[in-house]
Design a protein around this motif. Structure first.
Motif, PDB file in Angstrom:
ATOM      1  N   GLN A 293       5.377  -3.638   4.751  1.00  0.00           N
ATOM      2  CA  GLN A 293       6.303  -3.423   3.637  1.00  0.00           C
ATOM      3  C   GLN A 293       5.756  -4.060   2.365  1.00  0.00           C
ATOM      4  OE1 GLN A 293      10.173  -4.899   4.753  1.00  0.00           O
ATOM      5  NE2 GLN A 293      10.216  -3.703   6.640  1.00  0.00           N
ATOM      6  N   GLU A 294       5.240  -5.268   2.496  1.00  0.00           N
ATOM      7  CA  GLU A 294       4.705  -5.964   1.327  1.00  0.00           C
ATOM      8  C   GLU A 294       3.445  -5.267   0.810  1.00  0.00           C
ATOM      9  OE1 GLU A 294       3.075 -10.397  -0.022  1.00  0.00           O
ATOM     10  OE2 GLU A 294       3.787 -10.063   2.022  1.00  0.00           O
ATOM     11  N   ALA A 295       2.550  -4.880   1.732  1.00  0.00           N
ATOM     12  CA  ALA A 295       1.285  -4.261   1.335  1.00  0.00           C
ATOM     13  C   ALA A 295       1.494  -2.921   0.650  1.00  0.00           C
ATOM     14  CB  ALA A 295       0.375  -4.099   2.550  1.00  0.00           C
ATOM     15  N   THR A 296       2.558  -2.205   1.044  1.00  0.00           N
ATOM     16  CA  THR A 296       2.811  -0.875   0.488  1.00  0.00           C
ATOM     17  C   THR A 296       3.946  -0.880  -0.540  1.00  0.00           C
ATOM     18  OG1 THR A 296       4.332  -0.354   2.317  1.00  0.00           O
ATOM     19  CG2 THR A 296       2.015   0.268   2.594  1.00  0.00           C
ATOM     20  N   ALA A 297       4.451  -2.070  -0.859  1.00  0.00           N
ATOM     21  CA  ALA A 297       5.562  -2.203  -1.810  1.00  0.00           C
ATOM     22  C   ALA A 297       6.719  -1.282  -1.421  1.00  0.00           C
ATOM     23  CB  ALA A 297       5.099  -1.915  -3.231  1.00  0.00           C
ATOM     24  N   SER A 298       7.088  -1.322  -0.129  1.00  0.00           N
ATOM     25  CA  SER A 298       8.114  -0.425   0.402  1.00  0.00           C
ATOM     26  C   SER A 298       9.341  -1.199   0.870  1.00  0.00           C
ATOM     27  CB  SER A 298       7.551   0.373   1.589  1.00  0.00           C
ATOM     28  OG  SER A 298       6.437   1.136   1.211  1.00  0.00           O
ATOM     29  N   GLU A 299      10.467  -0.541   0.781  1.00  0.00           N
ATOM     30  CA  GLU A 299      11.710  -1.077   1.320  1.00  0.00           C
ATOM     31  C   GLU A 299      11.959  -0.451   2.686  1.00  0.00           C
ATOM     32  OE1 GLU A 299      13.641  -3.413   0.017  1.00  0.00           O
ATOM     33  OE2 GLU A 299      12.392  -3.598  -1.791  1.00  0.00           O
ATOM     34  N   PRO A 300      12.497  -1.215   3.646  1.00  0.00           N
ATOM     35  CA  PRO A 300      12.790  -0.631   4.955  1.00  0.00           C
ATOM     36  C   PRO A 300      13.862   0.443   4.864  1.00  0.00           C
ATOM     37  CG  PRO A 300      13.736  -2.838   4.769  1.00  0.00           C
ATOM     38  CD  PRO A 300      12.863  -2.638   3.565  1.00  0.00           C
ATOM     39  N   LEU A 301      13.653   1.532   5.580  1.00  0.00           N
ATOM     40  CA  LEU A 301      14.605   2.642   5.602  1.00  0.00           C
ATOM     41  C   LEU A 301      15.186   2.786   7.005  1.00  0.00           C
ATOM     42  CD1 LEU A 301      12.554   5.384   3.681  1.00  0.00           C
ATOM     43  CD2 LEU A 301      14.231   3.791   2.722  1.00  0.00           C
ATOM     44  N   SER A 302      16.354   3.399   7.094  1.00  0.00           N
ATOM     45  CA  SER A 302      16.894   3.757   8.405  1.00  0.00           C
ATOM     46  C   SER A 302      16.095   4.935   8.933  1.00  0.00           C
ATOM     47  CB  SER A 302      18.367   4.137   8.280  1.00  0.00           C
ATOM     48  OG  SER A 302      18.503   5.355   7.566  1.00  0.00           O
ATOM     49  N   ILE A 303      16.220   5.218  10.216  1.00  0.00           N
ATOM     50  CA  ILE A 303      15.494   6.348  10.785  1.00  0.00           C
ATOM     51  C   ILE A 303      15.962   7.659  10.160  1.00  0.00           C
ATOM     52  CG2 ILE A 303      17.077   6.584  12.742  1.00  0.00           C
ATOM     53  CD1 ILE A 303      13.238   7.177  12.787  1.00  0.00           C
TER      54      ILE A 303
ATOM     55  N   ILE B  62      -3.493   4.418   0.750  1.00  0.00           N
ATOM     56  CA  ILE B  62      -3.857   4.548   2.162  1.00  0.00           C
ATOM     57  C   ILE B  62      -3.294   3.355   2.917  1.00  0.00           C
ATOM     58  CG2 ILE B  62      -6.096   3.366   1.931  1.00  0.00           C
ATOM     59  CD1 ILE B  62      -7.113   5.509   4.046  1.00  0.00           C
ATOM     60  N   MET B  63      -2.883   3.607   4.149  1.00  0.00           N
ATOM     61  CA  MET B  63      -2.381   2.544   5.021  1.00  0.00           C
ATOM     62  C   MET B  63      -2.974   2.735   6.412  1.00  0.00           C
ATOM     63  SD  MET B  63       1.577   1.716   6.176  1.00  0.00           S
ATOM     64  CE  MET B  63       1.818   3.299   7.004  1.00  0.00           C
ATOM     65  N   ILE B  64      -3.628   1.705   6.910  1.00  0.00           N
ATOM     66  CA  ILE B  64      -4.036   1.679   8.318  1.00  0.00           C
ATOM     67  C   ILE B  64      -3.053   0.738   9.005  1.00  0.00           C
ATOM     68  CG2 ILE B  64      -5.863   1.224   9.992  1.00  0.00           C
ATOM     69  CD1 ILE B  64      -6.537   3.485   8.097  1.00  0.00           C
ATOM     70  N   ALA B  65      -2.094   1.313   9.702  1.00  0.00           N
ATOM     71  CA  ALA B  65      -0.985   0.528  10.254  1.00  0.00           C
ATOM     72  C   ALA B  65      -1.302  -0.066  11.619  1.00  0.00           C
ATOM     73  CB  ALA B  65       0.260   1.410  10.351  1.00  0.00           C
ATOM     74  N   GLU B  66      -2.119   0.617  12.406  1.00  0.00           N
ATOM     75  CA  GLU B  66      -2.425   0.146  13.756  1.00  0.00           C
ATOM     76  C   GLU B  66      -3.534  -0.905  13.723  1.00  0.00           C
ATOM     77  OE1 GLU B  66      -0.959   0.704  16.561  1.00  0.00           O
ATOM     78  OE2 GLU B  66       0.457   2.218  15.867  1.00  0.00           O
ATOM     79  N   PRO B  67      -3.270  -2.119  14.202  1.00  0.00           N
ATOM     80  CA  PRO B  67      -4.285  -3.175  14.170  1.00  0.00           C
ATOM     81  C   PRO B  67      -5.603  -2.776  14.854  1.00  0.00           C
ATOM     82  CG  PRO B  67      -2.137  -4.116  14.658  1.00  0.00           C
ATOM     83  CD  PRO B  67      -1.964  -2.622  14.685  1.00  0.00           C
ATOM     84  N   ALA B  68      -5.529  -2.014  15.952  1.00  0.00           N
ATOM     85  CA  ALA B  68      -6.738  -1.624  16.678  1.00  0.00           C
ATOM     86  C   ALA B  68      -7.623  -0.673  15.885  1.00  0.00           C
ATOM     87  CB  ALA B  68      -6.360  -0.982  18.013  1.00  0.00           C
ATOM     88  N   SER B  69      -7.066  -0.064  14.836  1.00  0.00           N
ATOM     89  CA  SER B  69      -7.814   0.913  14.043  1.00  0.00           C
ATOM     90  C   SER B  69      -8.362   0.327  12.743  1.00  0.00           C
ATOM     91  CB  SER B  69      -6.910   2.116  13.713  1.00  0.00           C
ATOM     92  OG  SER B  69      -6.492   2.778  14.896  1.00  0.00           O
ATOM     93  N   ARG B  70      -8.133  -0.954  12.523  1.00  0.00           N
ATOM     94  CA  ARG B  70      -8.582  -1.577  11.275  1.00  0.00           C
ATOM     95  C   ARG B  70     -10.026  -2.065  11.382  1.00  0.00           C
ATOM     96  NH1 ARG B  70      -3.006  -5.057  10.701  1.00  0.00           N
ATOM     97  NH2 ARG B  70      -1.652  -3.322  10.071  1.00  0.00           N
ATOM     98  N   ARG B  71     -10.654  -2.188  10.205  1.00  0.00           N
ATOM     99  CA  ARG B  71     -12.016  -2.728  10.081  1.00  0.00           C
ATOM    100  C   ARG B  71     -13.038  -1.940  10.900  1.00  0.00           C
ATOM    101  NH1 ARG B  71      -8.472  -6.987  10.055  1.00  0.00           N
ATOM    102  NH2 ARG B  71      -8.560  -8.290   8.180  1.00  0.00           N
ATOM    103  N   ARG B  72     -12.830  -0.627  10.962  1.00  0.00           N
ATOM    104  CA  ARG B  72     -13.764   0.228  11.689  1.00  0.00           C
ATOM    105  C   ARG B  72     -14.242   1.404  10.836  1.00  0.00           C
ATOM    106  NH1 ARG B  72     -10.544   2.331  15.623  1.00  0.00           N
ATOM    107  NH2 ARG B  72     -12.294   3.669  16.084  1.00  0.00           N
ATOM    108  N   GLY B  73     -13.974   1.345   9.542  1.00  0.00           N
ATOM    109  CA  GLY B  73     -14.450   2.377   8.638  1.00  0.00           C
ATOM    110  C   GLY B  73     -13.570   3.596   8.530  1.00  0.00           C
ATOM    111  N   LEU B  74     -12.398   3.573   9.146  1.00  0.00           N
ATOM    112  CA  LEU B  74     -11.516   4.741   9.105  1.00  0.00           C
ATOM    113  C   LEU B  74     -10.988   4.993   7.702  1.00  0.00           C
ATOM    114  CD1 LEU B  74     -11.617   4.142  12.220  1.00  0.00           C
ATOM    115  CD2 LEU B  74      -9.272   4.981  12.317  1.00  0.00           C
ATOM    116  N   ALA B  75     -10.639   3.943   6.986  1.00  0.00           N
ATOM    117  CA  ALA B  75     -10.078   4.117   5.648  1.00  0.00           C
ATOM    118  C   ALA B  75     -11.091   4.749   4.707  1.00  0.00           C
ATOM    119  CB  ALA B  75      -9.601   2.773   5.096  1.00  0.00           C
TER     120      ALA B  75
END
Length: 202
Positions: A37-47, A107-120
């Motif tokens: 939320q902080e990284a994307t400057a977003s407010e939590p929403l309901s489903i 861009i947001m890489i939300a899954e920790p396992a997918s970070r720092r691998r060049g996907l972004a």
């Protein structure tokens, strides 16, 4: 955006697919994380609000959104088989009223396992080439929190964006990349190599 409603873009590490209702549940889970939320400057929403947002984004002509799939991960349950697990998203916003060809990128890489691998980097390179060829983008812009060193390095050092301004009020840095000269040639070459598919047939 209706233009990319059925479009997929395939890379070596990622597949970009349109943001559909089957992605909303996992996306909603991501956005409960205070760090995201902080990284994307977003407010939590309901489903329910998240489903409504997805519908609006699919229709709006000033937003182009893809869900980023990590090809090294299994398909996310409930989303069908499209070549990878949900890892994040990538967006263009056409909100500059003086120039409709300027795309503000996120861009947001939300899954920790997918970070720092060049996907972004790969996802943005694919998306920018798509933006040039199909959306007529002439300049890319990003606004990044001044303490977000990883994103500043991603867009600056890795993608060649240059800082154009800083906001002390919002504590953010604006960087831009004009589509001209070598940048334009590189993106045009990448655009000709894009591997596009049809989402519903995947």
């Amino acid at each position: 955006m209706k233009l990319n409603a059925n479009t997929t873009i395939e890379g070596q590490k990622v597949v970009l697919v349109p943001y559909r209702k089957e992605h909303v549940a996992r996306y909603h889970e991501w956005m409960q994380d205070p760090a995201l939320q902080e990284a994307t400057a977003s407010e939590p929403l309901s489903i329910e609000e998240e489903y409504d947002m997805q519908r609006k984004w699919a229709e709006d002509d000033d937003k182009c959104t893809f869900i980023l799939l990590d090809r090294s991960q299994p398909d996310t349950p409930g989303t069908g088989s499209h070549g990878g697990g949900m890892a994040g998203d990538v967006n263009f916003f056409f909100n500059d009223h003086d120039d409709p060809h300027i795309a503000e990128a996120e861009i947001m890489i939300a899954e920790p396992a997918s970070r720092r691998r060049g996907l972004a980097v790969e996802a943005l390179q694919l998306f920018m080439a798509y933006g040039l060829k199909f959306l007529g983008v002439t300049k890319f812009r990003v606004k990044i929190g001044e303490n977000n060193a990883a994103s500043l390095a991603l867009f600056g050092a890795k993608l060649g964006f240059a800082e154009v301004s800083r906001s002390a009020v919002f504590k953010e840095v604006t960087l831009e990349l004009a589509v001209e000269g070598d940048v334009k040639q590189r993106l045009q070459e990448a655009a000709e190599q894009l591997k596009l598919g049809v989402y519903d047939e995947a």
